[in-house]
Design a protein around this motif. Structure first.
Motif, short mmCIF file in Angstrom:
data_model
loop_
_atom_site.label_atom_id
_atom_site.label_comp_id
_atom_site.label_asym_id
_atom_site.label_seq_id
_atom_site.Cartn_x
_atom_site.Cartn_y
_atom_site.Cartn_z
N GLN A 56 0.83 -1.21 0.00
CA GLN A 56 0.00 0.00 0.00
C GLN A 56 0.86 1.26 0.00
N GLU A 80 0.77 3.90 -3.09
CA GLU A 80 0.33 5.26 -2.85
C GLU A 80 1.37 6.28 -3.29
N SER A 108 -7.45 1.42 0.51
CA SER A 108 -7.06 2.38 -0.52
C SER A 108 -5.69 1.97 -1.07
N TRP A 109 -5.58 2.01 -2.42
CA TRP A 109 -4.34 1.53 -3.02
C TRP A 109 -3.71 2.53 -3.96
N GLY A 110 -3.97 3.81 -3.78
CA GLY A 110 -3.28 4.81 -4.58
C GLY A 110 -3.97 5.07 -5.91
#
Length: 432
Positions: free
Chosen positions: A270, A274, A341-343
């Motif tokens: 992650q 990001e 969330s992964w960017g």
């Protein structure tokens, strides 16, 4: 299965051959000297993999994990099917690499009638072959370009000797009916084993029209074709929505570097994503824990569990069949990744991939939870197994905030379904 010395010997032979073809001789000398060994073949297998990928100028894998264990234990195809049917193949169990298919022991993949790149294109309207004018998704790693290319142009490039190629092509193409003559329903180009289709999240729900990630004909998840030149690679990733993957090698070879979806590994991935996946990072992929390297050759299959981080390198020109699918028992591992969330790069990919709509995934999970609560509740007050409890708990936790995204048969009762799930889980906890 116990480690197999012959498997590691074959891995080493393949890596040494690839180093000879793809890595500059001076780079090899410098690498060997830095490792303080007397000769190239004195290096451990993991270090040969590192040399093959990290010093290849076209590789998208500038680094490998610091600690890398060769996966040399092969699984008989029938044993792999048994583990899937029984539900015991979990994400924690890790990848399964099968022994090559044989007449007496095969995974059950329906293969296309191809034996080389020369067999792929249709010449006179044969079914189960690709039209010359079909547009295939293709990346040129020499030109760092991506887009659609005509199939006849792609396979002319594959016909060139490696030393005469101007392009370094890696095609990953989701098959469409328009790619072939006839209909895919009449003559599917390839199909995954029945046991895997039945274990897929959407597949058993025959009465439900809305299914996540399966073909309109109901023939299981759609097929990806992977045509890769030697020296191509794909950097570290988790497949979209953290699905499991089945790869089957028709010819050539693939090298995979993979790591489990532990909290440490997912946090490292992650952080890297990001930052838009920089080529150099102080901790990724170097600090990945429990990382493995494995190699597949013709006739072998890889079953990669949900959520596993992986990167791919191609030491020989290859043709591979691939399917994304979601085993029900592996949903707990997948859902924690789906919610993260992964960017920006991963966000863009998710938006472009219409084949992976998150709303359809959610609807399929509602239908699965309905089926589970009905089935498990028929026995009155059953005691759930640990796997069943984990699955029900993961589904209920994910769906409790998504009562507005349901298939038709659930729209009037999402809270009732969640209440039945809570009742099952409460009884299980009380009985432990």
């Amino acid at each position: 299965a116990p480690p197999d010395a012959d498997v590691e010997s074959e891995m080493r032979r393949l890596y040494l051959d690839g180093i000879g073809k793809l890595v500059d001789g001076e780079e090899v000398k410098a690498f060997v000297a830095a490792k303080n060994v007397v000769a190239l073949d004195s290096l451990p297998t993991g270090e040969l993999a590192r040399l093959l990928t990290a010093t290849n100028s076209n590789s998208e894998l500038p680094a490998l994990p610091e600690h890398l264990t060769p996966l040399t234990a092969l699984v008989a195809p029938r044993e792999a099917l048994r583990r899937i049917k029984s539900g015991e193949w979990t994400s924690e169990m890790g990848p399964m690499v099968t022994r090559p298919d044989s007449e007496s022991d095969a995974l059950g993949i329906t293969r296309p009638p191809w034996h080389s790149f020369a067999d792929v294109l249709t010449k006179s309207g044969e079914k189960r072959k690709i039209k010359p004018g079909a547009m295939l998704k293709c990346a040129d790693l020499n030109g760092i370009s991506k887009g659609d290319r005509r199939a006849d142009w792609i396979f002319r490039e594959f016909a060139r000797p490696p030393e005469e190629r101007e392009h370094l092509l890696n095609c990953i193409h989701k098959t469409e009916a328009s790619d072939f003559f006839g209909t895919m329903g009449d003559a599917p180009i390839a199909s995954m084993p029945t046991a895997l289709r039945e274990a897929n999240l959407s597949e058993p729900l025959a009465g439900v029209r809305e299914g996540w990630w399966r073909t309109p004909t109901g023939a299981g998840p759609p097929l990806f074709l992977l045509f890769s030149m030697q020296g191509t690679s794909m950097s570290y990733h988790v497949d979209l929505w953290a699905t499991a993957v089945l790869y089957h090698i028709l010819w050539g070879a693939k090298m995979f570097v993979c790591a489990p979806p532990t909290a440490v590994n997912l946090r490292l991935l992650q952080q890297w994503q990001e930052l838009n996946e920089p080529s150099e990072h102080p901790d990724f992929p170097g600090k990945l824990e429990s990382a493995q390297v494995l190699t597949l050759t013709a006739g072998q299959s890889l079953l990669l569990p949900s959520g596993w981080i992986h990167a791919v390198f191609t030491p020989l020109d290859s043709c591979v069949l691939g399917w994304n699918w979601q085993p029900k028992q592996q949903l707990p591992a997948a859902l924690s990744i789906v919610r993260a969330s992964w960017g920006e790069m991963t966000k863009e990919i998710r938006q472009e991939q219409r084949a992976f709509p998150i709303s359809e995934l959610t609807k399929s999970m509602w239908t699965l939870l309905v089926e589970l609560t009905r089935e498990l509740g028929r026995a009155g007050a059953p005691s759930l197994t640990r796997q069943q409890a984990n699955l029900v708990r993961a589904l209920a936790s994910y769906l409790c905030k998504r009562c507005n995204v349901t298939p038709r048969e659930v729209k009037q009762q999402p809270h009732e379904v969640l209440a039945r799930a809570d009742k099952l889980l409460a009884h299980t906890v009380a009985g432990e």
